[in-house]
Design a protein around this motif. Structure first.
Motif, PDB file in Angstrom:
ATOM      1  N   GLY A   1       0.791  -1.215   0.000  1.00  0.00           N
ATOM      2  CA  GLY A   1       0.000   0.000   0.000  1.00  0.00           C
ATOM      3  C   GLY A   1       0.825   1.267   0.000  1.00  0.00           C
ATOM      4  N   VAL A   2       2.105   1.159   0.379  1.00  0.00           N
ATOM      5  CA  VAL A   2       3.011   2.309   0.364  1.00  0.00           C
ATOM      6  C   VAL A   2       4.046   2.169  -0.749  1.00  0.00           C
ATOM      7  CG1 VAL A   2       4.766   3.573   1.653  1.00  0.00           C
ATOM      8  CG2 VAL A   2       2.695   2.792   2.820  1.00  0.00           C
ATOM      9  N   GLU A   3       4.666   0.996  -0.834  1.00  0.00           N
ATOM     10  CA  GLU A   3       5.767   0.796  -1.773  1.00  0.00           C
ATOM     11  C   GLU A   3       5.306   0.488  -3.204  1.00  0.00           C
ATOM     12  OE1 GLU A   3       8.874   1.317  -1.106  1.00  0.00           O
ATOM     13  OE2 GLU A   3       8.569   1.694   1.033  1.00  0.00           O
ATOM     14  N   ARG A   4       4.120  -0.092  -3.357  1.00  0.00           N
ATOM     15  CA  ARG A   4       3.595  -0.530  -4.652  1.00  0.00           C
ATOM     16  C   ARG A   4       4.636  -1.382  -5.399  1.00  0.00           C
ATOM     17  NH1 ARG A   4       0.835   3.366  -9.135  1.00  0.00           N
ATOM     18  NH2 ARG A   4       3.000   3.685  -9.728  1.00  0.00           N
ATOM     19  N   ALA A   5       5.083  -2.434  -4.708  1.00  0.00           N
ATOM     20  CA  ALA A   5       6.014  -3.378  -5.326  1.00  0.00           C
ATOM     21  C   ALA A   5       5.335  -4.203  -6.409  1.00  0.00           C
ATOM     22  CB  ALA A   5       6.601  -4.297  -4.253  1.00  0.00           C
ATOM     23  N   VAL A   6       4.037  -4.413  -6.242  1.00  0.00           N
ATOM     24  CA  VAL A   6       3.214  -5.110  -7.236  1.00  0.00           C
ATOM     25  C   VAL A   6       2.063  -4.189  -7.595  1.00  0.00           C
ATOM     26  CG1 VAL A   6       1.723  -7.102  -7.672  1.00  0.00           C
ATOM     27  CG2 VAL A   6       3.828  -7.391  -6.358  1.00  0.00           C
ATOM     28  N   HIS A   7       1.805  -4.023  -8.887  1.00  0.00           N
ATOM     29  CA  HIS A   7       0.798  -3.056  -9.329  1.00  0.00           C
ATOM     30  C   HIS A   7      -0.597  -3.663  -9.301  1.00  0.00           C
ATOM     31  CE1 HIS A   7       3.977  -0.299 -10.269  1.00  0.00           C
ATOM     32  NE2 HIS A   7       4.539  -1.165 -11.098  1.00  0.00           N
ATOM     33  N   GLU A   8      -1.019  -4.068  -8.095  1.00  0.00           N
ATOM     34  CA  GLU A   8      -2.358  -4.597  -7.869  1.00  0.00           C
ATOM     35  C   GLU A   8      -2.868  -4.031  -6.546  1.00  0.00           C
ATOM     36  OE1 GLU A   8      -1.947  -9.067  -9.885  1.00  0.00           O
ATOM     37  OE2 GLU A   8      -1.894  -8.794  -7.710  1.00  0.00           O
ATOM     38  N   PRO A   9      -4.005  -3.351  -6.530  1.00  0.00           N
ATOM     39  CA  PRO A   9      -4.499  -2.771  -5.279  1.00  0.00           C
ATOM     40  C   PRO A   9      -5.007  -3.810  -4.296  1.00  0.00           C
ATOM     41  CG  PRO A   9      -6.079  -2.426  -7.048  1.00  0.00           C
ATOM     42  CD  PRO A   9      -4.839  -2.991  -7.683  1.00  0.00           C
ATOM     43  N   TYR A  10      -5.119  -5.094  -4.705  1.00  0.00           N
ATOM     44  CA  TYR A  10      -5.532  -6.147  -3.782  1.00  0.00           C
ATOM     45  C   TYR A  10      -4.340  -6.999  -3.332  1.00  0.00           C
ATOM     46  CZ  TYR A  10      -5.909  -8.138  -8.488  1.00  0.00           C
ATOM     47  OH  TYR A  10      -5.671  -8.487  -9.793  1.00  0.00           O
ATOM     48  N   THR A  11      -3.126  -6.499  -3.569  1.00  0.00           N
ATOM     49  CA  THR A  11      -1.924  -7.097  -3.005  1.00  0.00           C
ATOM     50  C   THR A  11      -1.495  -6.271  -1.800  1.00  0.00           C
ATOM     51  OG1 THR A  11      -1.120  -8.060  -5.077  1.00  0.00           O
ATOM     52  CG2 THR A  11       0.525  -7.568  -3.405  1.00  0.00           C
ATOM     53  N   TYR A  12      -1.353  -6.917  -0.637  1.00  0.00           N
ATOM     54  CA  TYR A  12      -1.082  -6.181   0.599  1.00  0.00           C
ATOM     55  C   TYR A  12       0.375  -6.285   1.048  1.00  0.00           C
ATOM     56  CZ  TYR A  12      -6.125  -6.336   0.432  1.00  0.00           C
ATOM     57  OH  TYR A  12      -7.422  -6.225   0.009  1.00  0.00           O
ATOM     58  N   PHE A  13       0.925  -7.499   1.033  1.00  0.00           N
ATOM     59  CA  PHE A  13       2.311  -7.685   1.460  1.00  0.00           C
ATOM     60  C   PHE A  13       3.077  -8.492   0.416  1.00  0.00           C
ATOM     61  CE2 PHE A  13      -0.066  -7.210   5.417  1.00  0.00           C
ATOM     62  CZ  PHE A  13       0.674  -6.231   6.057  1.00  0.00           C
ATOM     63  N   VAL A  14       4.296  -8.039   0.106  1.00  0.00           N
ATOM     64  CA  VAL A  14       5.166  -8.758  -0.822  1.00  0.00           C
ATOM     65  C   VAL A  14       6.390  -9.232  -0.035  1.00  0.00           C
ATOM     66  CG1 VAL A  14       6.477  -8.646  -2.962  1.00  0.00           C
ATOM     67  CG2 VAL A  14       4.369  -7.314  -2.729  1.00  0.00           C
ATOM     68  N   PRO A  15       6.563 -10.550   0.133  1.00  0.00           N
ATOM     69  CA  PRO A  15       7.652 -11.064   0.960  1.00  0.00           C
ATOM     70  C   PRO A  15       8.947 -11.236   0.180  1.00  0.00           C
ATOM     71  CG  PRO A  15       6.289 -12.871   0.232  1.00  0.00           C
ATOM     72  CD  PRO A  15       5.664 -11.617  -0.340  1.00  0.00           C
ATOM     73  N   THR A  16      10.057 -11.228   0.900  1.00  0.00           N
ATOM     74  CA  THR A  16      11.324 -11.664   0.328  1.00  0.00           C
ATOM     75  C   THR A  16      11.434 -13.183   0.478  1.00  0.00           C
ATOM     76  OG1 THR A  16      12.512 -11.432   2.424  1.00  0.00           O
ATOM     77  CG2 THR A  16      12.456  -9.495   0.962  1.00  0.00           C
ATOM     78  N   ARG A  17      12.399 -13.741  -0.215  1.00  0.00           N
ATOM     79  CA  ARG A  17      12.648 -15.190  -0.113  1.00  0.00           C
ATOM     80  C   ARG A  17      12.941 -15.587   1.331  1.00  0.00           C
ATOM     81  NH1 ARG A  17      16.205 -19.104  -3.819  1.00  0.00           N
ATOM     82  NH2 ARG A  17      16.906 -20.623  -2.275  1.00  0.00           N
ATOM     83  N   ASN A  18      13.807 -14.827   2.001  1.00  0.00           N
ATOM     84  CA  ASN A  18      14.197 -15.189   3.357  1.00  0.00           C
ATOM     85  C   ASN A  18      13.064 -15.003   4.357  1.00  0.00           C
ATOM     86  OD1 ASN A  18      16.769 -16.138   2.883  1.00  0.00           O
ATOM     87  ND2 ASN A  18      17.721 -14.130   3.067  1.00  0.00           N
ATOM     88  N   ALA A  19      12.161 -14.060   4.103  1.00  0.00           N
ATOM     89  CA  ALA A  19      10.987 -13.922   4.966  1.00  0.00           C
ATOM     90  C   ALA A  19      10.099 -15.151   4.857  1.00  0.00           C
ATOM     91  CB  ALA A  19      10.203 -12.666   4.601  1.00  0.00           C
ATOM     92  N   LEU A  20       9.882 -15.625   3.639  1.00  0.00           N
ATOM     93  CA  LEU A  20       9.058 -16.810   3.436  1.00  0.00           C
ATOM     94  C   LEU A  20       9.663 -18.029   4.121  1.00  0.00           C
ATOM     95  CD1 LEU A  20       8.217 -16.311  -0.333  1.00  0.00           C
ATOM     96  CD2 LEU A  20       6.542 -16.308   1.527  1.00  0.00           C
ATOM     97  N   ILE A  21      10.978 -18.187   3.980  1.00  0.00           N
ATOM     98  CA  ILE A  21      11.646 -19.331   4.600  1.00  0.00           C
ATOM     99  C   ILE A  21      11.557 -19.245   6.117  1.00  0.00           C
ATOM    100  CG2 ILE A  21      13.916 -20.379   4.992  1.00  0.00           C
ATOM    101  CD1 ILE A  21      14.560 -19.741   2.042  1.00  0.00           C
ATOM    102  N   GLY A  22      11.790 -18.068   6.686  1.00  0.00           N
ATOM    103  CA  GLY A  22      11.702 -17.908   8.134  1.00  0.00           C
ATOM    104  C   GLY A  22      10.303 -18.141   8.667  1.00  0.00           C
ATOM    105  N   MET A  23       9.293 -17.618   7.977  1.00  0.00           N
ATOM    106  CA  MET A  23       7.907 -17.833   8.386  1.00  0.00           C
ATOM    107  C   MET A  23       7.544 -19.307   8.322  1.00  0.00           C
ATOM    108  SD  MET A  23       6.381 -14.544   6.329  1.00  0.00           S
ATOM    109  CE  MET A  23       4.631 -14.724   6.739  1.00  0.00           C
ATOM    110  N   ALA A  24       8.005 -19.973   7.271  1.00  0.00           N
ATOM    111  CA  ALA A  24       7.731 -21.402   7.126  1.00  0.00           C
ATOM    112  C   ALA A  24       8.363 -22.198   8.266  1.00  0.00           C
ATOM    113  CB  ALA A  24       8.248 -21.892   5.779  1.00  0.00           C
ATOM    114  N   ASN A  25       9.620 -21.918   8.583  1.00  0.00           N
ATOM    115  CA  ASN A  25      10.290 -22.615   9.674  1.00  0.00           C
ATOM    116  C   ASN A  25       9.565 -22.409  11.004  1.00  0.00           C
ATOM    117  OD1 ASN A  25      13.655 -21.888   8.412  1.00  0.00           O
ATOM    118  ND2 ASN A  25      12.324 -23.622   7.980  1.00  0.00           N
TER     119      ASN A  25
END
Length: 248
Positions: free
Chosen positions: A173-197
């Motif tokens: 909503g601030v960075e607009r990393a993805v040009h879709e207004p229904y995208t809220y959070f865009v993770p990095t690879r390491n965030a996904l791995i850490g959350m999964a663990n």
């Protein structure tokens, strides 16, 4: 296949390009472009798993490509879950003759898993194209883990931030990393791995696409003890795993 059925398929707007034998549904990309490209990693991992006799959940099924493809790969029972009741899903399931093998749970989301799916009853969960649409993205790991048997697999697919090695979620909503207004959070690879663990998964495989920028993870449901002994898990994540959390 009758011409009237072909016309019926053509009258709908399709997200997935589904092969019906004599023809396929249109898919979401313009003609001449590869269809279903974001699911390439998902299918690579599905083909590596032995789906025979498996119970599989497809989260965010949409038109049902993963659901029907998993049934074709040998899954004993497939449950398709989606926020909306998609007429294209019902039409495709009827054409493919999979009404008895693929159950449909429309108007359901990840948060409904504990009420809709028995604990530790599934062998495989696919969560493709979902986590970045969620206000509470950690639930995309925690709630499938609730439904998976120990040793079961979660296949997670999402757009990701490929520019950073840090473990963070970009607020779109601030960075607009993805040009879709229904995208809220865009993770990095390491965030996904850490959350999964932290949610109870060991990472068994990662596939990245460069166009579009997408990532798919193959995750195996593991015990805390196994993850604490896993050399690939970050040391501070191991400290977290040694403690109970208030909402675990």
């Amino acid at each position: 296949m009758s011409e009237s059925l072909r016309q019926k398929v053509a009258s709908h707007k399709w997200f997935h390009a589904i092969d019906f034998g004599e023809f396929a549904s249109s898919g979401r990309f313009p003609p001449g472009n590869p269809q279903n490209v974001t699911l390439f990693g998902v299918y690579e991992f599905l083909k590596c798993l032995d789906l025979s006799e498996s119970e599989l959940l497809d989260i965010g099924a949409y038109d049902g490509l993963v659901s029907f493809g998993s049934a074709g790969l040998g899954a004993k029972r497939v449950t398709a879950l989606d926020t909306f009741d998609q007429p294209t899903f019902r039409l495709a399931r009827e054409i493919l003759g999979l009404e008895k093998k693929v159950d449909y749970l429309p108007k359901k989301q990840i948060r409904d898993i504990p009420e809709s799916i028995s604990r530790k009853s599934l062998d495989v969960v696919v969560c493709a194209g979902v986590i970045y649409h969620m206000f509470h993205p950690m639930q995309a790991f925690v709630l499938p883990r609730f439904a998976l048997r120990d040793g079961g697999y979660l296949i997670m697919e999402t757009p990701f931030d490929h520019t950073s090695n840090h473990a963070h979620l970009t607020f779109n909503g601030v960075e607009r990393a993805v040009h879709e207004p229904y995208t809220y959070f865009v993770p990095t690879r390491n965030a996904l791995i850490g959350m999964a663990n932290l949610a109870g998964f060991a990472v068994k495989g990662v596939r990245e696409l460069s166009g579009p920028r997408r990532i798919t993870l193959l995750l195996k449901a593991a015990t805390r003890e196994e993850l604490i002994e896993d050399k690939s898990v970050a040391e501070y994540t191991k400290q977290m795993l040694k403690r109970d959390t208030c909402d675990d």
